[in-house]
Enzyme design. Structure first.
Site, mmCIF file in Angstrom:
data_model
loop_
_atom_site.group_PDB
_atom_site.id
_atom_site.type_symbol
_atom_site.label_atom_id
_atom_site.label_comp_id
_atom_site.label_asym_id
_atom_site.label_seq_id
_atom_site.Cartn_x
_atom_site.Cartn_y
_atom_site.Cartn_z
ATOM 1 N N LYS A 209 0.304 -1.353 -0.045
ATOM 2 C CA LYS A 209 0.273 0.022 -0.276
ATOM 3 C C LYS A 209 0.258 1.462 0.083
ATOM 4 O O LYS A 209 0.830 2.092 -0.725
ATOM 5 C CB LYS A 209 -0.845 0.138 1.391
ATOM 6 C CG LYS A 209 -1.350 1.101 1.584
ATOM 7 C CD LYS A 209 -2.896 1.646 0.486
ATOM 8 C CE LYS A 209 -3.178 3.034 1.000
ATOM 9 N NZ LYS A 209 -4.029 3.077 -0.380
ATOM 10 N N CYS A 263 -3.575 10.911 1.316
ATOM 11 C CA CYS A 263 -2.577 9.514 0.991
ATOM 12 C C CYS A 263 -0.900 9.704 0.461
ATOM 13 O O CYS A 263 -0.628 9.917 1.047
ATOM 14 C CB CYS A 263 -3.564 9.545 0.333
ATOM 15 S SG CYS A 263 -5.494 8.478 0.840
HETATM 16 N N1 SAJ Z 1 -1.735 15.248 -9.021
HETATM 17 C C1 SAJ Z 1 0.212 15.696 -9.677
HETATM 18 N N2 SAJ Z 1 0.429 15.483 -10.579
HETATM 19 C C2 SAJ Z 1 -0.721 14.394 -11.625
HETATM 20 C C3 SAJ Z 1 -0.958 13.395 -10.623
HETATM 21 C C4 SAJ Z 1 -1.381 13.550 -8.854
HETATM 22 O O1 SAJ Z 1 0.552 17.062 -9.670
HETATM 23 O O2 SAJ Z 1 -0.074 14.302 -12.564
HETATM 24 C C5 SAJ Z 1 -1.978 15.537 -7.856
HETATM 25 C C6 SAJ Z 1 -3.801 15.296 -7.622
HETATM 26 O O3 SAJ Z 1 -3.229 17.311 -8.280
HETATM 27 C C7 SAJ Z 1 -3.131 16.177 -5.739
HETATM 28 C C8 SAJ Z 1 -2.640 14.607 -5.388
HETATM 29 O O4 SAJ Z 1 -0.973 14.499 -6.534
HETATM 30 O O5 SAJ Z 1 -2.489 16.520 -5.533
HETATM 31 C C9 SAJ Z 1 -3.243 12.960 -5.390
HETATM 32 O O6 SAJ Z 1 -3.764 12.558 -6.381
HETATM 33 P P1 SAJ Z 1 -4.294 11.703 -7.102
HETATM 34 O O7 SAJ Z 1 -5.341 11.439 -8.059
HETATM 35 O O8 SAJ Z 1 -2.747 10.862 -7.264
HETATM 36 O O9 SAJ Z 1 -4.584 10.628 -5.651
HETATM 37 P P2 SAJ Z 1 -5.731 10.793 -4.185
HETATM 38 O O10 SAJ Z 1 -4.792 10.521 -3.056
HETATM 39 O O11 SAJ Z 1 -6.609 10.683 -4.461
HETATM 40 O O12 SAJ Z 1 -4.969 8.540 -4.017
HETATM 41 C C10 SAJ Z 1 -4.718 8.271 -3.599
HETATM 42 C C11 SAJ Z 1 -4.084 6.959 -5.118
HETATM 43 N N3 SAJ Z 1 -2.777 6.222 -5.347
HETATM 44 C C12 SAJ Z 1 -2.435 5.685 -6.382
HETATM 45 O O13 SAJ Z 1 -3.063 6.608 -7.448
HETATM 46 C C13 SAJ Z 1 -0.975 4.662 -6.405
HETATM 47 C C14 SAJ Z 1 -5.643 5.839 -5.250
HETATM 48 O O14 SAJ Z 1 -5.322 4.945 -5.403
HETATM 49 C C15 SAJ Z 1 -5.329 5.394 -3.137
HETATM 50 O O15 SAJ Z 1 -6.671 4.835 -3.125
HETATM 51 C C16 SAJ Z 1 -4.941 6.693 -2.068
HETATM 52 O O16 SAJ Z 1 -4.186 7.788 -2.942
HETATM 53 C C17 SAJ Z 1 -5.796 6.332 -0.643
HETATM 54 O O17 SAJ Z 1 -6.858 6.054 -0.539
HETATM 55 O O18 SAJ Z 1 -4.442 5.878 -0.530
#
Ligand code: SAJ
Length: 418
Positions: A209, A263
Site C-alpha cells: 500500500k 494519502c
Molecule cells: N497530482 C499531480 N500530478 C499528477 C497526478 C496527481 O500533481 O499527475 C496531484 C493531485 O493534484 C493531488 C495529488 O497529486 O494533489 C494526489 O492525487 P491523486 O489523484 O494522484 O491521488 P489521490 O490522493 O486522490 O489517491 C491516491 C491513489 N493512489 C494511487 O494512485 C497510487 C488511490 O488509488 C489511493 O487509494 C489513495 O491515494 C489512498 O487512499 O491511498
C-alpha cells in the site's frame, strides 16, 4: 453473516454502502453522532460520485444501519484515519482505539480486517493488543496457524472521485496474519469485489500500500522537477512532456502546485520512518513536492515585478481550492497552502473560486478572501492564478483574455502558462 465497518469516512462509508448493496447486512460504527444520524437518514456527509443515491437505497431497504454503539459481528472492518504527527511519525492511535472497542465484543471465529494505511508491522501490533485484552482467545501470529480469530491487512486503494467504481473493480491485496486469516478474508472480498483478490502476508500487504502511493509521489516529483528545470531554461514544460510521452516507454505525469490529499502526501513518510537510511528517493520526492506551493508564490511575485505591478494595487483570482480536480476535499490541499501564503503579499483583493464548496472553511479568513464564481473573479482581477484543473475551468479557456496576467499551474490553458 454480519459485517461491521468501523469509521464511516471517505473509505468506510462507500465500502459499507457497496457491501450493503449486495444485500448483505452491514452495521456502520462511528464515534461521531452527527455522521451516524445523517447516514441513517440516507444522507452522506461526504461528496462522492453516486454515493448519495446508493446510500439512500441501502438505508431504505434496511441493509445498512449506522450506530455509535459497537455490537457483536462476524467481520469487523477497520477504516479509520491514520494521520502523521508533527514529527512525521505515523499516528495509529485511531486504529488502536478501534481495536480496543472490538475487543469488548469479539468472539471466537470472528475476523478483524484492517483497511487503514499503516506502517509495516502494525497488523502484528494489533494482534498483540487483542492478545493482551482478550486472554481467553488464542490470537494467531504470522507463523502460527492455530487461532480462535482471524486478522488480515487488506489496504484500500480507491481513487477519491471514483471510489464506488474502484471499490468494486480494482484488484485487492489480502495479507492475512496466517493462512486461515487470508482465506477467510479472501472469501469476504470476493463477495463484493469484481477485480482479482491477491493473497499475500500482512507485512508485504502493508508495504505494498505504501509503495503504491510513494511510486505516484516520486513520479509527480519528477514531473514537478521538470517544470522547474523547464522554467529555468525557458521551455514549455507541457509541450515537452507531451513530446516525451510519445516515446513508447515514457509516461511522465503532470506538474502542478504540489501534492495534496490524505494519502500520497502522507504515506511515503511511513516508509521513510521505517527505513530512513534506504528511503532516499522517496524522501527527496516528498521534499520536491512539498516545496511546490512556495514555487507558485515566487512565480506570482516574479510576475508582479515583470509587469511593474505591486500587490497592494492588484487583485488576484485564485481558481480552485480542493486538493485535486472535481472534488470538494480541501485536506492537505496545495491550493489552500498557496492562497494562505499569498495573503502576506497584501493584495488589494483576493477572490477565491471553488465550484465544489458553498462556504469557505474557517481556516480561510473571510476578512482576507471572498468566495465568488469563476466569471466574477476573473472579470474583477488583473491576475488569474489557476490552481486546480476543475472541468469548469477547462471549459472556460482564458487564453484570449487581454490585459490579464495568467498563471496556469496545471497547464490546462497550455501555451500561456508562464
Ligand atoms: N497530482 C499531480 N500530478 C499528477 C497526478 C496527481 O500533481 O499527475 C496531484 C493531485 O493534484 C493531488 C495529488 O497529486 O494533489 C494526489 O492525487 P491523486 O489523484 O494522484 O491521488 P489521490 O490522493 O486522490 O489517491 C491516491 C491513489 N493512489 C494511487 O494512485 C497510487 C488511490 O488509488 C489511493 O487509494 C489513495 O491515494 C489512498 O487512499 O491511498
Amino acid at each position: 453473516m454480519k459485517i461491521t465497518i468501523l469509521g464511516l469516512g471517505y473509505i468506510g462509508l462507500p465500502t459499507a454502502a457497496l457491501i450493503a448493496s449486495k444485500n448483505i447486512k452491514v452495521c456502520g460504527y462511528d464515534v461521531n453522532k452527527e455522521i451516524v444520524s445523517s447516514i441513517n437518514k440516507g444522507k452522506a456527509h461526504i461528496r462522492e460520485k453516486n454515493l448519495d443515491i446508493l446510500l439512500k437505497k441501502v438505508v431504505t431497504k434496511g441493509y445498512l444501519k449506522a450506530d455509535t454503539v459497537l455490537y457483536e459481528s462476524d467481520i469487523f472492518l477497520i477504516a479509520v484515519p491514520t494521520p502523521i504527527k508533527r514529527n512525521k511519525e505515523p499516528d495509529i492511535s485511531f486504529v488502536k482505539s478501534a481495536v480496543k472497542d472490538i475487543c469488548k465484543v469479539l468472539k471466537k471465529n470472528n475476523t478483524v480486517i484492517l483497511e487503514s494505511t499503516i506502517p509495516v508491522g502494525a497488523t502484528q501490533e494489533i494482534a498483540k493488543i487483542i492478545s493482551s485484552e482478550r486472554k481467553d482467545l488464542r490470537v494467531p501470529s504470522s507463523v502460527g496457524e492455530k487461532g480462535d480469530i482471524n486478522i488480515s491487512y487488506c489496504p484500500e486503494r480507491v481513487l477519491p472521485g471514483n471510489i464506488l467504481k474502484e471499490l468494486e473493480m480494482n484488484d485487492r491485496v489480502i495479507g492475512g496474519i496466517n493462512k486461515k486469516s487470508t482465506k477467510i478474508s479472501l472469501a469476504f472480498y470476493k463477495s463484493f469485489v469484481k477485480g482479482k483478490c491477491l493473497e499475500t502476508d500482512n507485512r508485504t500487504a502493508e508495504l505494498c500500500k505504501l509503495v503504491e502511493n510513494s511510486y505516484r509521489d516520486a513520479n509527480i516529483a519528477f514531473a514537478n522537477e521538470l517544470s522547474l528545470i523547464s522554467e529555468n531554461l525557458d521551455i514549455d514544460v507541457w509541450n515537452l512532456i507531451k513530446l516525451a510521452n510519445h516515446h513508447p516507454r515514457v509516461n511522465i505525469l503532470n506538474p502542478g502546485p504540489g501534492v495534496g490529499g490524505h494519502c500520497i502526501a502522507i504515506d511515503p513518510w511511513f516508509i521513510i520512518n521505517s527505513a530512513p537510511r534506504q528511503a532516499r528517493l522517496i524522501k527527496l520526492s516528498r521534499e520536491i513536492n512539498d516545496q511546490m506551493p512556495f514555487k507558485v508564490v515566487s512565480k506570482v511575485k516574479r510576475s508582479l515585478k515583470v509587469n511593474n505591478l505591486v500587490a497592494e494595487d492588484s487583485t488576484i483570482a485564485c481558481l480552485g481550492l480542493s486538493f485535486k480536480a472535481n472534488i470538494d476535499d480541501l485536506r492537505e490541499s496545495p491550493a489552500v497552502k498557496v492562497v494562505n501564503k499569498l495573503k502576506s503579499l497584501n493584495f488589494k483583493k483576493m477572490y477565491l473560486v471553488e465550484p465544489n464548496i458553498k462556504k469557505l472553511p474557517s481556516y480561510l479568513d473571510e476578512n482576507k478572501f471572498e468566495l465568488v464564481n469563476f466569471k466574477s473573479a476573473v472579470s474583477k482581477s488583473n491576475i488569474v492564478l489557476l490552481l486546480v484543473d476543475h472541468s469548469e475551468f477547462r471549459k472556460n479557456s482564458l487564453k484570449k483574455q487581454e490585459g490579464k496576467i495568467i498563471i496556469d499551474t496545471r497547464g490546462i490553458w497550455a501555451s500561456n502558462h508562464k
